[in-house]
Design a protein around this motif. Structure first.
Motif, PDB file in Angstrom:
ATOM      1  N   PRO A   1       0.796  -1.236   0.000  1.00  0.00           N
ATOM      2  CA  PRO A   1       0.000   0.000   0.000  1.00  0.00           C
ATOM      3  C   PRO A   1       0.828   1.285   0.000  1.00  0.00           C
TER       4      PRO A   1
ATOM      5  N   PRO B   1       2.933   3.522  -4.514  1.00  0.00           N
ATOM      6  CA  PRO B   1       1.770   3.990  -5.277  1.00  0.00           C
ATOM      7  C   PRO B   1       1.591   3.341  -6.646  1.00  0.00           C
ATOM      8  N   LYS B   2       2.638   3.111  -7.385  1.00  0.00           N
ATOM      9  CA  LYS B   2       2.468   2.611  -8.742  1.00  0.00           C
ATOM     10  C   LYS B   2       2.415   1.084  -8.814  1.00  0.00           C
ATOM     11  N   GLY B   3       2.673   0.437  -7.683  1.00  0.00           N
ATOM     12  CA  GLY B   3       2.769  -1.026  -7.730  1.00  0.00           C
ATOM     13  C   GLY B   3       4.112  -1.470  -8.263  1.00  0.00           C
TER      14      GLY B   3
ATOM     15  N   ARG C   1      -1.069  -0.170 -10.356  1.00  0.00           N
ATOM     16  CA  ARG C   1      -1.445   0.956  -9.493  1.00  0.00           C
ATOM     17  C   ARG C   1      -2.929   0.935  -9.120  1.00  0.00           C
ATOM     18  N   TYR C   2      -3.711   0.112  -9.814  1.00  0.00           N
ATOM     19  CA  TYR C   2      -5.136   0.052  -9.482  1.00  0.00           C
ATOM     20  C   TYR C   2      -5.314  -0.975  -8.380  1.00  0.00           C
TER      21      TYR C   2
ATOM     22  N   VAL D   1      -6.209   1.504  -3.129  1.00  0.00           N
ATOM     23  CA  VAL D   1      -5.661   2.254  -1.990  1.00  0.00           C
ATOM     24  C   VAL D   1      -5.952   3.747  -2.106  1.00  0.00           C
ATOM     25  N   ARG D   2      -5.639   4.331  -3.274  1.00  0.00           N
ATOM     26  CA  ARG D   2      -5.713   5.797  -3.374  1.00  0.00           C
ATOM     27  C   ARG D   2      -6.884   6.312  -4.193  1.00  0.00           C
TER      28      ARG D   2
ATOM     29  N   LEU E   1      -5.139  -5.440   4.459  1.00  0.00           N
ATOM     30  CA  LEU E   1      -4.580  -4.718   3.319  1.00  0.00           C
ATOM     31  C   LEU E   1      -4.480  -5.560   2.054  1.00  0.00           C
TER      32      LEU E   1
ATOM     33  N   MET F   1      -6.566  -5.251  -1.535  1.00  0.00           N
ATOM     34  CA  MET F   1      -6.001  -5.046  -2.872  1.00  0.00           C
ATOM     35  C   MET F   1      -6.433  -6.177  -3.803  1.00  0.00           C
TER      36      MET F   1
ATOM     37  N   ARG G   1      -9.067  -5.598  -7.041  1.00  0.00           N
ATOM     38  CA  ARG G   1      -8.634  -5.886  -8.417  1.00  0.00           C
ATOM     39  C   ARG G   1      -9.493  -6.988  -9.050  1.00  0.00           C
TER      40      ARG G   1
END
Lengths: 479, 485
Positions: A84, A87-89, B322-323, B326-327, B338, B342, B346
Motif C-alpha cells: 500500500p 503507489p504505482k505497484g 497501481r489500481y 488504496v488511493r 490490506l 487489494m 482488483r
C-alpha cells in the motif's frame, strides 16, 4: 570448528535534493502527511516520471568518490511488487545497467588497512510509509503518507569483502563520511536518510566457499549494525554446530532485543519481475559530464587526512578526528591559514571548541567562534600577551558574547604581565608575608615552591607570565 | 446538411463568418447524440453543461476575433484521456468513480485552442481489445450496421464520427486501436510516430507502444487535429523535441512520383475478397494520380502478433498494478486487511480480457521466463523495426489493408481471443516499429460496410502519408458517405 563470517552491505542513502527524483515535489522531512505530493508521486493514472538531473549529478559524484566507473549508458527498471505504500505497484530503480560499477573504499581496523569492493551504485525512488491509528483524523485503521514516495535514493552495494562486524562498521562509517562530505546526503540515520541491510553468512575458517546467507533488514545505526551482525554470526554458528543448516531468508533486526528474526524465506521471496521502464529513456552520460562532476568534487576525506599529517605535522589520530566531517576539516584549515601553529589549532579545536560544541549541542557549522577569531586568540597566547589559562576564560567570553578576543582582553585587563620589576615587587610582598614558608624552602622543602607560584599568580589575578614567575621566584628564594 | 454533419474546417468557416455560433453547433450535436445514442452507445459520459459553457466561451473568443481553427469545435475524447473534474473510467469498473485531479496534455492543448468537450467515449477496457466489447459500460455498435462491432479499442471515438455525434475525436493506438475502428466506421484515423504526441495524462496500456491520435471526417481535419496535439511535452520523457510542421500545408493534392511499397506479406492469399477488391481499386486510383508502386518485403511480419502480445501485456501487467483500491478507484467492501483489500478490489474491478492480459504479461516477466519471452520479444521487435527501415530506403510510404476483414458481428469473437488478436495483424507491426500510419476510407464491402486502407509513413513522415491520403480522398467519394442511422 572455527568459522569465518562473510558480510556484504547494501546501503540506502537519501539524496539531499530539494525536489523528488521523478517530479517537482519538495523532499522536506516532517511535513503534514500527503502535503508534498502530485499526480506523479501519487501514481495517478496517466502520470509519467521525469528524471531529476541533480540526482544524476549526485550519483556521479558518489561513484567518483568511491572509485567506481561511471556507466556511459544506464537504464531505469521497474521493480514490481504490491504494497500500500508503493503507489504505482512498482518502484523505479536500476537493475541490469546501474549508473556506477566496480569501485572500492579503503578501511582501517586496528591499524590494518583493507580494501572493500563496491559492486554497484544505482539510483531509485523511495516508497511512502504506512501510519497506523495515531494520526489526526484517523481514529482507527491505517493511513498512507506519500510525502516520502519518490524521494531520491542511492543504493550502494558492497562486495562480500567484510569479515567482521568491526570491518562492517568501519566500512559504513567511511561511506557515511564520504556521502555527507560530498554534501549529497545529510547522513541522518534516525530519520532514515542513511540506512543499511546486511548480508551475513559463515563458512568454516579456511574454506573458499561461502555459506548460505541471510539478509538482515532494518539496521539503522552503527551500534545496531555491529549488534545485528554479531548476533547473526553467532546464530548461524550455533545452528551449524547443532547440526542444522542455515536457510536463505530475509531477517528483521529488533533493536529492543538485539536479535534477528525471520521475516520471509526463500520460497516467499518476491519475484520482482524487473524490466526496463518504458516511460524513461536510457540515461546517457558523456565524458564531459563526468569530467565536470570530477572538477566539482571537493578534496576527499582520506586525501585531506593524509595531507594534514604531511603538511601540518598533526598526528594520525588528530588528522582522523579533524576530518570526521568536511566542515570540521575546513574549520581547521581556515584557522591554520590565519595562524600557522597547526598543533595549537588542532589542540584547541579538539579541546575547547569540541567541548563547547558538545555542551551547547551545536555543530561546527553553527560554531559562534569563527576560525579567524579563534586564530586571533591563539595568536595572543603564542605572542605571550595572555596565558593559556586566561585564554580559556577569553574563549568562553567569545563564545558567549561574540566579541573579538583582543577586545575582551583589553576590557577586562587580562594582558599578561611580563614586566620583571612588577613581578619582583609581588614576589617580595609574598615572601615578606610568608616568612615561615621561605624558611621551609630554604631548609630543603622544595615542594613549597608551588605554594609561592600559586600565591604570586593569585596576587597578579593570573596575569603574571608563568615562566617569568618561575624564573624570578627561583632566583629570589635561592637568595 | 445539418450542423452535426460538418467537418472541422467547414464548421470553422461558418463560425468565423458568424453564420452559426458554437452554441448552435454544440446544441445540434447534443441533440444528435441524444437521438442516436441509444442505438450506437458511443459515450460513457456525456457532458452537455460543460459543452455549452465551453461553446459560450468560444463564441466570446470568436466575437473578440481571437478564434483558432479549433475554437468552438465540438469534440469528444476516448475515456482514456484524463479530464480534470470529469469522470474518467478507461471503460473499467475499477475506475467507475475516478474524477481526475488533472488533464491530459493533449486535451489541455485542444482546450487552450477553445475546443468544446461533448463527453467521454466508450472503448475496450484499458484499451485492450479490437471490438469495444470489453467495456464495463456496455458495448458500442457500428453505425453502419448496428449488429456489428465498431472496432476497437477506440470504438466509441470512431462510432461517434460515423454517427455524427462529434465533429472530431481523439483516440489512442497501441496495436491498431485508432486505425482499425476508423476503417470499420469509415473515418480517417491517424497513429502518429511514437513520441510525436505527449502521453502525459493518458491512461497507460503499453507505454512503449501507446500513442495519441485523431479520428476525423476527412484528411484535412486529421491534419488540423494532429497539428494541435503534436509537440514536445517536458512531462513526457518519451516525447520528442522536434518542431511540429504545418500538416495542413502538406496537403497539396499532388502524389506524382510518390513511390508506394506493397509488402508481399500483407497481400496474402485468403485475404477477405472485399478487402482485396478495395485495395486493388485504391492502387489503381493512386496509379491514376501518378504514384508508383513497388513490391517490398517486411520479412518478420509473421512474428509481429506474438511479439506484440508479449511486450504489450508485460508492460500492461506493470502499468495496471497501481489500481489497487488504496488511493483511488474501486475498493472492495468485502475485504479484510490490506492484502485482501487489494486482491478483492482488483478481482472485482478488472474485466476478463484485462485479467487475461495481466496474467500473460506477469508470466512473460517472471523469473525463469523473462529471457525466453520478454527479452526475445524485444529482439524480434528490433528486427521488425529494421524491416521498416530497410523498406523505407526504397519507398516513401507503404500501402496495406487496415484489417483482414470488415467489421465482424457483435459477440462473434468474444470467446475466441486468439482470432480477435489476429484481426490486428496489419496494424501491430507499425506500433512495434514506432512509426506513423493512418486509415483512410477506401470503399465498401458487398454488405455496405466501410473498408479503410492503411498508409504507413517513415518515422515523423506524417506529412507524406497525410498528403497521399488527401490526394486519394479528393479522387474518391468514400468519405462523403453517411452511415444509414
Amino acid at each position: 570448528m572455527k568459522f569465518q563470517p562473510v558480510i556484504g552491505l547494501e546501503v540506502h542513502c537519501q539524496l539531499k535534493t530539494d525536489s523528488k527524483i521523478f517530479c517537482g515535489c519538495s523532499t522536506k522531512f516532517g511535513a503534514e502527511p500527503n502535503s508534498q505530493t502530485c499526480p506523479v508521486c501519487l501514481g495517478m493514472p496517466g502520470s509519467l516520471p521525469v528524471l531529476n538531473r541533480k540526482v544524476v549529478e549526485f550519483a556521479i559524484k558518489a561513484g567518483l568518490a568511491t572509485n567506481c566507473s561511471i556507466s556511459h549508458r544506464s537504464v531505469f527498471a521497474r521493480k514490481n511488487y504490491f504494497y500500500p505504500d508503493l503507489p504505482k505497484g512498482y518502484q523505479i530503480s536500476q537493475f541490469e545497467e546501474p549508473i556506477c560499477r566496480k569501485g572500492w573504499l579503503d578501511i582501517q581496523v586496528d591499524g590494518i588497512e583493507k580494501r572493500i569492493g563496491i559492486t554497484r551504485i544505482h539510483m531509485e525512488e523511495d516508497a511512502g510509509k504506512l501510519v497506523h491509528g495515531d494520526v489526526a483524523g484517523l481514529e482507527e485503521g491505517s493511513g498512507v503518507d506519500l510525502n516520502r514516495a519518490c524521494t531520491p535514493l542511492l543504493e550502494i552495494v558492497s562486495e562480500p569483502d567484510l569479515r567482521s562486524s568491526d570491518e562492517a562498521v568501519a566500512y559504513l562509517k567511511q561511506l557515511h563520511r564520504i556521502v555527507t562530505w560530498l554534501g549529497i546526503c545529510d547522513g541522518n540515520m534516525e530519520e532514515g536518510s542513511f540506512r543499511c541491510d546486511a548480508n551475513v553468512s559463515v563458512m568454516p575458517l579456511g574454506s573458499e566457499t561461502f555459506g548460505t546467507r541471510a539478509e538482515i533488514k532494518n539496521v539503522n545505526s552503527f551500534k545496531f549494525v555491529k549488534q545485528a551482525i554479531e548476533y547473526e554470526i553467532q546464530r548461524q554458528i550455533d545452528l551449524i554446530e547443532d547440526g542444522g543448516t542455515v536457510v536463505q531468508e530475509t531477517r528483521l533486526f529488533d533493536p529492543n532485543s538485539g536479535r534477528t528474526r525471520s521475516m520471509r524465506g526463500k520460497e516467499e521471496a518476491h519475484d520482482y519481475r524487473y524490466f526496463p521502464d518504458p516511460d524513461l529513456v536510457p540515461l546517457v552520460i558523456d565524458a564531459d559530464w563526468v569530467q565536470r562532476a570530477h572538477g566539482e568534487l571537493p578534496e576527499l576525506p582520506e586525501h585531506k587526512q593524509q595531507r594534514f599529517i604531511t603538511e601540518y605535522g598533526v598526528t594520525g589520530y588528530d588528522a582522523e578526528v579533524l576530518t570526521a566531517s568536511r566542515s570540521l576539516a575546513e574549520y581547521f584549515e581556515e584557522c591554520v591559514a590565519f595562524h600557522h601553529n597547526a598543533k595549537a589549532v588542532s589542540n584547541w579545536i579538539m579541546g575547547e571548541v569540541t567541548r563547547a560544541l558538545n555542551d551547547s549541542g551545536t555543530t561546527i557549522d553553527a560554531c559562534p567562534v569563527l576560525p579567524k577569531t579563534l586564530a586571533d586568540l591563539l595568536k595572543l597566547i603564542d605572542s605571550g600577551a595572555i596565558s593559556g589559562k586566561i585564554a580559556k576564560t577569553v574563549f568562553d567570553e567569545m563564545w558567549r558574547s561574540g566579541k573579538e578576543p583582543g577586545a575582551i582582553v583589553e576590557e577586562q585587563g587580562l594582558l599578561q604581565v611580563s614586566d620583571s620589576g612588577a613581578i619582583e615587587a609581588i614576589i617580595d610582598e609574598i615572601m615578606a608575608a610568608n616568612q615561615g614558608q621561605v624558611e621551609e624552602y630554604r631548609g630543603g622543602k622544595e615542594k613549597v615552591f608551588g605554594f609561592f607560584v600559586g600565591q604570586v599568580m593569585k596576587a597578579s589575578k593570573g596575569k603574571a607570565n608563568p615562566a617569568l614567575v618561575n624564573e624570578l621566584l627561583l632566583a629570589r628564594l635561592k637568595g | 446538411m445539418e450542423l452535426f454533419d460538418f467537418t472541422i474546417h467547414e464548421l470553422h468557416e461558418k463560425l468565423i463568418t458568424k453564420e452559426v455560433s458554437s452554441v448552435e453547433a454544440t446544441r445540434s450535436i447534443l441533440a444528435r447524440i441524444e437521438a442516436v445514442e441509444p442505438r450506437v452507445g458511443s459515450f460513457i459520459t456525456i457532458t452537455p453543461e460543460q459543452a455549452l459553457a465551453d461553446a459560450e466561451a468560444a463564441d466570446r473568443r470568436i466575437a473578440a476575433g481571437e478564434a483558432d481553427c479549433l475554437t468552438g469545435i465540438p469534440l469528444a475524447l476516448k475515456d482514456i484521456f484524463l479530464t480534470e473534474g470529469i469522470r474518467t473510467t478507461c471503460a473499467s469498473r475499477i475506475l467507475h468513480n475516478f474524477i481526475p485531479p488533472y488533464s491530459a496534455t493533449s486535451w489541455e492543448k485542444l482546450r487552450e485552442r477553445g475546443a468544446v468537450l461533448l463527453g467521454k467515449l466508450n472503448q475496450d477496457e484499458f484499451a485492450m481489445g479490437s471490438s469495444s466489447e470489453s467495456s464495463a459500460f456496455g458495448i458500442t455498435r457500428n453505425p453502419w450496421d448496428t449488429t456489428r462491432i465498431p472496432g476497437g479499442s477506440s470504438g466509441g471515438s470512431a462510432a461517434a464520427i460515423a454517427a455524427r455525434q462529434a465533429t472530431a475525436t481523439l483516440g489512442t493506438d497501441t496495436g491498431g486501436s485508432i486505425r482499425q475502428p476508423s476503417s470499420h466506421c469509415g473515418c480517417v484515423g491517424l497513429k502518429p510516430t511514437y513520441g510525436r504526441v505527449s502521453r502525459y495524462g493518458v491512461i497507460a496500456f503499453a507505454s512503449s507502444l501507446d500513442q495519441v491520435g485523431p479520428l476525423t471526417r476527412d484528411v484535412t481535419d486529421c491534419a488540423v487535429m494532429l497539428g494541435a496535439v503534436a509537440g514536445y511535452d517536458p512531462k513526457d520523457s518519451t516525447s520528442i523535441n522536434a518542431p511540429v510542421p504545418d500538416y495542413r500545408a502538406a496537403l497539396t493534392g499532388d502524389v506524382r512520383g510518390l513511390t508506394i511499397g506493397l509488402p508481399s506479406e500483407y497481400f496474402i492469399a485468403g485475404l477477405d475478397p472485399d478487402v482485396q477488391k478495395v485495395m486493388d481499386e485504391a492502387i489503381a486510383t493512386y496509379r491514376g494520380l501518378g504514384a508508383e508502386f513497388v513490391e517490398i518485403s517486411l520479412p518478420h511480419t509473421d512474428y509481429a502478433v506474438a511479439t506484440y502480445y508479449l511486450i504489450a501485456t508485460a508492460e500492461a501487467s506493470s502499468n495496471l498494478a497501481r489500481y489497487d483500491g488504496v488511493r483511488f478507484g474501486h475498493r472492495s467492501e468485502q475485504a479484510e486487511g490490506l492484502i485482501d483489500m487489494m486482491t478483492k478490489s482488483r478481482s472485482e474491478g478488472f474485466g476478463m480480457e484485462v485479467k487475461r492480459r495481466i496474467m500473460l504479461g506477469t508470466y512473460a516477466l517472471s523469473s525463469g521466463y523473462y529471457d525466453a519471452y520478454y527479452v526475445k520479444a524485444q529482439k524480434v521487435r528490433t528486427l521488425i523495426m529494421r524491416d521498416f527501415i530497410q523498406a523505407f530506403e526504397g519507398v516513401d510510404a507503404i500501402l496495406t489493408p487496415v484489417a483482414p476483414t470488415p467489421a465482424f458481428k457483435i459477440g462473434e469473437m468474444v470467446n475466441d481471443p486468439l482470432q480477435m488478436y489476429l484481426s490486428d495483424i496489419f496494424t501491430i507491426p507499425v506500433n512495434l516499429a514506432g512509426t506513423c500510419a493512418l486509415s483512410v476510407p477506401a470503399g465498401f464491402s458487398a454488405d455496405g460496410l466501410p473498408i479503410g486502407l492503411q498508409l504507413i509513413g517513415k518515422p515523423f513522415g506524417e506529412e507524406t502519408i497525410l498528403r497521399a491520403a488527401h490526394a486519394f480522398e479528393r479522387a474518391t467519394v468514400w468519405h462523403t458517405k453517411k452511415a444509414p442511422l
